[in-house]
Scaffold this motif. Sequence first.
Motif, PDB file in Angstrom:
ATOM      1  N   LEU A 444      55.298 -56.579 -61.836  1.00  0.00           N
ATOM      2  CA  LEU A 444      55.940 -57.818 -62.245  1.00  0.00           C
ATOM      3  C   LEU A 444      57.074 -58.191 -61.295  1.00  0.00           C
ATOM      4  N   ARG A 445      57.813 -57.204 -60.829  1.00  0.00           N
ATOM      5  CA  ARG A 445      58.898 -57.485 -59.897  1.00  0.00           C
ATOM      6  C   ARG A 445      58.357 -58.059 -58.583  1.00  0.00           C
ATOM      7  N   CYS A 446      57.277 -57.451 -58.077  1.00  0.00           N
ATOM      8  CA  CYS A 446      56.694 -57.937 -56.827  1.00  0.00           C
ATOM      9  C   CYS A 446      56.113 -59.342 -57.003  1.00  0.00           C
ATOM     10  N   ALA A 447      55.460 -59.574 -58.182  1.00  0.00           N
ATOM     11  CA  ALA A 447      54.878 -60.893 -58.416  1.00  0.00           C
ATOM     12  C   ALA A 447      55.958 -61.956 -58.520  1.00  0.00           C
ATOM     13  N   THR A 448      57.078 -61.593 -59.186  1.00  0.00           N
ATOM     14  CA  THR A 448      58.177 -62.561 -59.319  1.00  0.00           C
ATOM     15  C   THR A 448      58.788 -62.887 -57.956  1.00  0.00           C
ATOM     16  N   VAL A 449      58.998 -61.850 -57.166  1.00  0.00           N
ATOM     17  CA  VAL A 449      59.545 -62.079 -55.817  1.00  0.00           C
ATOM     18  C   VAL A 449      58.586 -62.896 -54.970  1.00  0.00           C
ATOM     19  N   GLY A 450      57.288 -62.565 -55.031  1.00  0.00           N
ATOM     20  CA  GLY A 450      56.287 -63.299 -54.257  1.00  0.00           C
ATOM     21  C   GLY A 450      56.175 -64.743 -54.678  1.00  0.00           C
ATOM     22  N   PHE A 451      56.326 -64.986 -56.011  1.00  0.00           N
ATOM     23  CA  PHE A 451      56.271 -66.360 -56.509  1.00  0.00           C
ATOM     24  C   PHE A 451      57.471 -67.166 -56.015  1.00  0.00           C
ATOM     25  N   LYS A 452      58.650 -66.527 -56.046  1.00  0.00           N
ATOM     26  CA  LYS A 452      59.832 -67.226 -55.554  1.00  0.00           C
ATOM     27  C   LYS A 452      59.764 -67.508 -54.060  1.00  0.00           C
ATOM     28  N   GLU A 453      59.092 -66.599 -53.331  1.00  0.00           N
ATOM     29  CA  GLU A 453      58.951 -66.796 -51.885  1.00  0.00           C
ATOM     30  C   GLU A 453      57.802 -67.734 -51.545  1.00  0.00           C
ATOM     31  N   GLY A 454      57.024 -68.128 -52.579  1.00  0.00           N
ATOM     32  CA  GLY A 454      55.915 -69.034 -52.345  1.00  0.00           C
ATOM     33  C   GLY A 454      54.665 -68.362 -51.845  1.00  0.00           C
ATOM     34  N   VAL A 455      54.624 -67.042 -51.925  1.00  0.00           N
ATOM     35  CA  VAL A 455      53.443 -66.311 -51.449  1.00  0.00           C
ATOM     36  C   VAL A 455      52.372 -66.243 -52.523  1.00  0.00           C
ATOM     37  N   LEU A 456      52.790 -66.114 -53.799  1.00  0.00           N
ATOM     38  CA  LEU A 456      51.833 -65.969 -54.906  1.00  0.00           C
ATOM     39  C   LEU A 456      51.833 -67.212 -55.768  1.00  0.00           C
ATOM     40  N   GLN A 457      50.720 -67.355 -56.499  1.00  0.00           N
ATOM     41  CA  GLN A 457      50.538 -68.499 -57.382  1.00  0.00           C
ATOM     42  C   GLN A 457      51.091 -68.196 -58.779  1.00  0.00           C
ATOM     43  N   THR A 458      51.153 -69.250 -59.567  1.00  0.00           N
ATOM     44  CA  THR A 458      51.607 -69.092 -60.959  1.00  0.00           C
ATOM     45  C   THR A 458      50.704 -68.158 -61.740  1.00  0.00           C
ATOM     46  N   THR A 459      49.411 -68.269 -61.523  1.00  0.00           N
ATOM     47  CA  THR A 459      48.453 -67.405 -62.226  1.00  0.00           C
ATOM     48  C   THR A 459      48.695 -65.937 -61.921  1.00  0.00           C
ATOM     49  N   ASP A 460      49.125 -65.636 -60.703  1.00  0.00           N
ATOM     50  CA  ASP A 460      49.410 -64.239 -60.347  1.00  0.00           C
ATOM     51  C   ASP A 460      50.601 -63.710 -61.140  1.00  0.00           C
ATOM     52  N   VAL A 461      51.622 -64.544 -61.277  1.00  0.00           N
ATOM     53  CA  VAL A 461      52.793 -64.120 -62.055  1.00  0.00           C
ATOM     54  C   VAL A 461      52.419 -63.940 -63.523  1.00  0.00           C
ATOM     55  N   MET A 462      51.630 -64.879 -64.073  1.00  0.00           N
ATOM     56  CA  MET A 462      51.239 -64.757 -65.488  1.00  0.00           C
ATOM     57  C   MET A 462      50.367 -63.521 -65.708  1.00  0.00           C
ATOM     58  N   ALA A 463      49.520 -63.214 -64.742  1.00  0.00           N
ATOM     59  CA  ALA A 463      48.708 -62.001 -64.856  1.00  0.00           C
ATOM     60  C   ALA A 463      49.589 -60.757 -64.844  1.00  0.00           C
ATOM     61  N   ALA A 464      50.616 -60.768 -63.985  1.00  0.00           N
ATOM     62  CA  ALA A 464      51.535 -59.628 -63.952  1.00  0.00           C
ATOM     63  C   ALA A 464      52.311 -59.519 -65.256  1.00  0.00           C
ATOM     64  N   GLN A 465      52.709 -60.670 -65.803  1.00  0.00           N
ATOM     65  CA  GLN A 465      53.420 -60.654 -67.078  1.00  0.00           C
ATOM     66  C   GLN A 465      52.536 -60.125 -68.204  1.00  0.00           C
ATOM     67  N   THR A 466      51.277 -60.559 -68.198  1.00  0.00           N
ATOM     68  CA  THR A 466      50.338 -60.072 -69.221  1.00  0.00           C
ATOM     69  C   THR A 466      50.135 -58.570 -69.100  1.00  0.00           C
TER      70      THR A 466
END
Length: 497
Positions: A444-466
């Motif tokens: 989740l930490r990596c997905a959040t950082v990647g989302f903030k950096e624009g590397v990952l999509q919203t779906t990736d963050v939601m998958a990490a949260q799930t």
Amino acid sequence: MKHSLLIFALACLGMQVQAQQVLCLDSCRAMALRNNKTLVASRLQLDMAQYNTKAAKTKYLPHISAVGGYELTSREISLLSKDQKKAISGAGTNVVGSMQSDISGALTGLAQQGVLTPDQAQSLGNMFGQVGSKIGEAVNHVGQSFVNALRTDTRQMYAISVMATQPIYMGGAITAANNMAKIGESMAANQIDATTQQTIHAIDQAYWTVVSVKHKKDLAESYLQVVKKLDDDVQKMIKEGVATRADGLKVAVRVNEAEMSLTQADNGLALAKMLLCQLCGMPAETEVTLADENTPNIATASTSESASADKAEAQDNRPEMKLLQNAVDLSRQATNLVRAAYLPQVLLTGGYMATNPNVYNGFERKLSGVWNVGVMVRVPLWNWMEGSYKVRAGRIATRIAEMEREDLGEKIDLQISQCQFKLKEANRRLVMAMKNVENADENLRCATVGFKEGVLQTTDVMAAQTAWMQAQSQKIDAEVDVRLSQVNLRKALGVLQ
């Protein structure tokens, strides 16, 4: 003014905190054991069994009973018949009349022979008549007195009897009855132990269920905050044109799901606490807080308890085994009781009986009686083998009870093995769940950082949260499973206290 409002607010807060009871596991157990109606009934059964034991002991002692009565009859008992009474009361008249007839005949013969003149014979006849009349009256009086003396006067009868009986030999029936009473007392005590363990087991399950639901509620709140934070970030990105409206809708759906999960957790926690309050004997609406609700770790993995399980000791600790052993002993004593009914029985008796009229002194109108001592022996001679058949049936019943006890012993061994395996499995699941939580946190930490950096999509963050949500939920389930497995193992070993 501000100080007054602050004091009032602190007072209200103190009242709210005081209104909510903080309960630990031991306090819940104590309240449940104190208020459980089944357990109270079991204690009353123990009191009843103790009184039955005391009552059985009295069979060894002499028993004294008294009987009294009154009877009024229309006729009295008569020792003489009517003809006998008439003959005895008129005996003088009959005898004197016969003598006067004989004397008159003799005097008439003497007058005819010239020995006596007619005047002399008449004078002598009159003299004998007067004397005979007096003698007849005297004899009649004596006869009537004799008839009166033989009168029983039993129209009104009083009687009282005091009897004492002392068993000498009853074929072992009294001993068997006392043994059965003692076994009944032991059964009542073992039933209390069984009910106690069942109550504690139910309380432990309800307690850890509440703790589990509370942790899941906290997890749902944390998850809701996480998805709300993501929704806020996505909305900002939509305004900046970095994210699309579709991304915002996906996150909004996830927020709604998180809110629904939190609502379900709230309802589940309320219901779980209501069940716990009901088991503790409190009103279901009582607001309670458990001491372990805010504990970070509900349980830790440990295999020492599973390794120390002793099956042989469990056979002696389980109240169910003790109850079946009581049933075996009770069946044996019941067989002895049946056998005693077909053996000789000896009783020592003694007492005092008094009646009015007094039958021991000519039916005197006075209460008087007699002492008596005796021995009563009862010997069954022939009953067509009824006793032998009943004894054999009792032995078969004892054997059936022994087989049930052996079967339960095997099931207890199997239950202990199952609880040991489940505890080991729960410990392994907990270790794996803790590792999954660490991985999910990092993911989740990596997905959040990647989302903030624009590397990952919203779906990736939601998958990490799930994945993080599932890992945390599995960890809570694993911790509670360890607790419940420990409780089940202690109950299987008969050491749940």
